[in-house]
Design an enzyme around this catalytic site. Structure first.
Site, PDB file in Angstrom:
ATOM      1  N   THR A   7       5.122   1.254  -5.848  1.00  0.00           N
ATOM      2  CA  THR A   7       5.184   1.700  -4.454  1.00  0.00           C
ATOM      3  C   THR A   7       4.283   0.073  -4.049  1.00  0.00           C
ATOM      4  O   THR A   7       3.681  -0.537  -4.414  1.00  0.00           O
ATOM      5  CB  THR A   7       4.875   3.136  -3.867  1.00  0.00           C
ATOM      6  OG1 THR A   7       5.063   3.306  -2.407  1.00  0.00           O
ATOM      7  CG2 THR A   7       3.714   2.973  -3.674  1.00  0.00           C
ATOM      8  N   LYS A  39       4.952   8.851   0.720  1.00  0.00           N
ATOM      9  CA  LYS A  39       3.615   8.799   0.512  1.00  0.00           C
ATOM     10  C   LYS A  39       2.932   8.381   1.234  1.00  0.00           C
ATOM     11  O   LYS A  39       1.650   8.482   0.680  1.00  0.00           O
ATOM     12  CB  LYS A  39       4.015   7.007  -0.632  1.00  0.00           C
ATOM     13  CG  LYS A  39       5.272   7.104  -1.492  1.00  0.00           C
ATOM     14  CD  LYS A  39       5.488   5.739  -2.103  1.00  0.00           C
ATOM     15  CE  LYS A  39       6.649   5.786  -2.513  1.00  0.00           C
ATOM     16  NZ  LYS A  39       7.388   4.147  -2.775  1.00  0.00           N
ATOM     17  N   GLY A  51      -2.488   7.271   2.636  1.00  0.00           N
ATOM     18  CA  GLY A  51      -1.017   6.685   1.051  1.00  0.00           C
ATOM     19  C   GLY A  51      -1.344   6.927  -0.456  1.00  0.00           C
ATOM     20  O   GLY A  51      -2.623   6.311  -1.000  1.00  0.00           O
ATOM     21  N   SER A 130       2.684  -1.800  -5.771  1.00  0.00           N
ATOM     22  CA  SER A 130       3.480  -3.683  -6.730  1.00  0.00           C
ATOM     23  C   SER A 130       3.417  -4.341  -5.894  1.00  0.00           C
ATOM     24  O   SER A 130       3.617  -5.702  -5.735  1.00  0.00           O
ATOM     25  CB  SER A 130       4.897  -2.559  -7.328  1.00  0.00           C
ATOM     26  OG  SER A 130       5.488  -1.881  -6.663  1.00  0.00           O
ATOM     27  N   ALA A 163       9.828  -5.730   0.763  1.00  0.00           N
ATOM     28  CA  ALA A 163      10.519  -5.571   0.078  1.00  0.00           C
ATOM     29  C   ALA A 163      11.522  -6.699   0.144  1.00  0.00           C
ATOM     30  O   ALA A 163      11.822  -5.998  -1.082  1.00  0.00           O
ATOM     31  CB  ALA A 163      10.578  -4.433   1.376  1.00  0.00           C
ATOM     32  N   CYS A 166       9.686  -7.954  -3.528  1.00  0.00           N
ATOM     33  CA  CYS A 166       9.344  -7.081  -4.513  1.00  0.00           C
ATOM     34  C   CYS A 166      10.711  -6.395  -4.458  1.00  0.00           C
ATOM     35  O   CYS A 166      10.621  -5.212  -3.898  1.00  0.00           O
ATOM     36  CB  CYS A 166       8.079  -6.374  -4.175  1.00  0.00           C
ATOM     37  SG  CYS A 166       7.491  -5.291  -5.372  1.00  0.00           S
ATOM     38  N   THR A 169       9.851  -2.347  -4.628  1.00  0.00           N
ATOM     39  CA  THR A 169       9.498  -1.899  -2.873  1.00  0.00           C
ATOM     40  C   THR A 169      10.442  -1.672  -1.886  1.00  0.00           C
ATOM     41  O   THR A 169      11.678  -2.965  -2.150  1.00  0.00           O
ATOM     42  CB  THR A 169       8.372  -2.905  -2.394  1.00  0.00           C
ATOM     43  OG1 THR A 169       7.184  -2.667  -2.591  1.00  0.00           O
ATOM     44  CG2 THR A 169       8.067  -1.894  -0.872  1.00  0.00           C
TER      45      THR A 169
END
Length: 179
Positions: A7, A39, A51, A130, A163, A166, A169
């Site tokens: 995440t 999360k 988180g 990540s 996002a 990655c 994400t």
């Protein structure tokens, strides 16, 4: 059996406000297991927002322990974080947990790890998971070059950039602010 994990979580302190956000992707190996995992959790009637990144089951265990520590120490987030980190490092069961946490209230933001670390970021930006380096880099640049943005806007844009880069994400964000 592979664990569900990965995440990106980003917290920003900027212009007197705090925001913390995360994407919603849970990954099992190289496969997306779920797109809408929550999360981010509120505790103490929204005064503390947490988180997590890493193994989902491990993170839930740590969230429960953190909440116990908050209750034991009268809602003192820093003390609860230190006590959780001590337990996490020394307890044989907890030591095997693979997760990290960011905790935030209106005054401070902390990163808690299983190695016993409780870190307060110097620049007011904390990122784990990540895609953390992408989100952190984007947030640092926005904080420096776009000071008119709110903490929430910086978190949203930082997560968006992470996002876009990655594979662990996604763009399903939850962003919260402590009350």
């Amino acid at each position: 059996m592979e664990k569900i994990k990965s995440t990106t979580v980003l917290a920003v302190v900027h212009n007197g406000e705090v925001a913390i956000g995360a994407d919603g992707q849970a990954t099992m190996g190289a496969t997306v297991a779920k797109n809408h995992v929550k999360k981010i959790r509120k505790m103490l009637d929204g005064k503390i927002v947490t988180g997590f990144a890493g193994s989902t089951a491990d993170a839930f265990t740590l969230l429960e322990r953190f909440e116990e520590k908050l209750n034991a120490y009268g809602g003192n987030m820093k003390r609860a974080s230190i006590e959780l980190a001590k337990d996490w490092r020394t307890d044989r069961y907890l030591r095997k947990l693979e997760a990290m946490m960011i905790v935030a209230n209106k005054e401070e933001t902390l990163i808690i790890s299983g190695t016993g670390d409780v870190l307060e970021p110097e620049n007011g930006i904390a990122a784990i998971g990540s895609g953390s380096n992408y989100a952190l880099s984007a947030a640092l640049a926005m904080k420096k070059h776009a000071p008119h943005l709110s903490a929430e806007e910086i978190v949203r844009e930082g997560l968006t950039i992470a996002a876009d880069i990655c594979i662990y994400t996604n763009h399903n964000f939850i962003i919260e602010k402590p009350v």
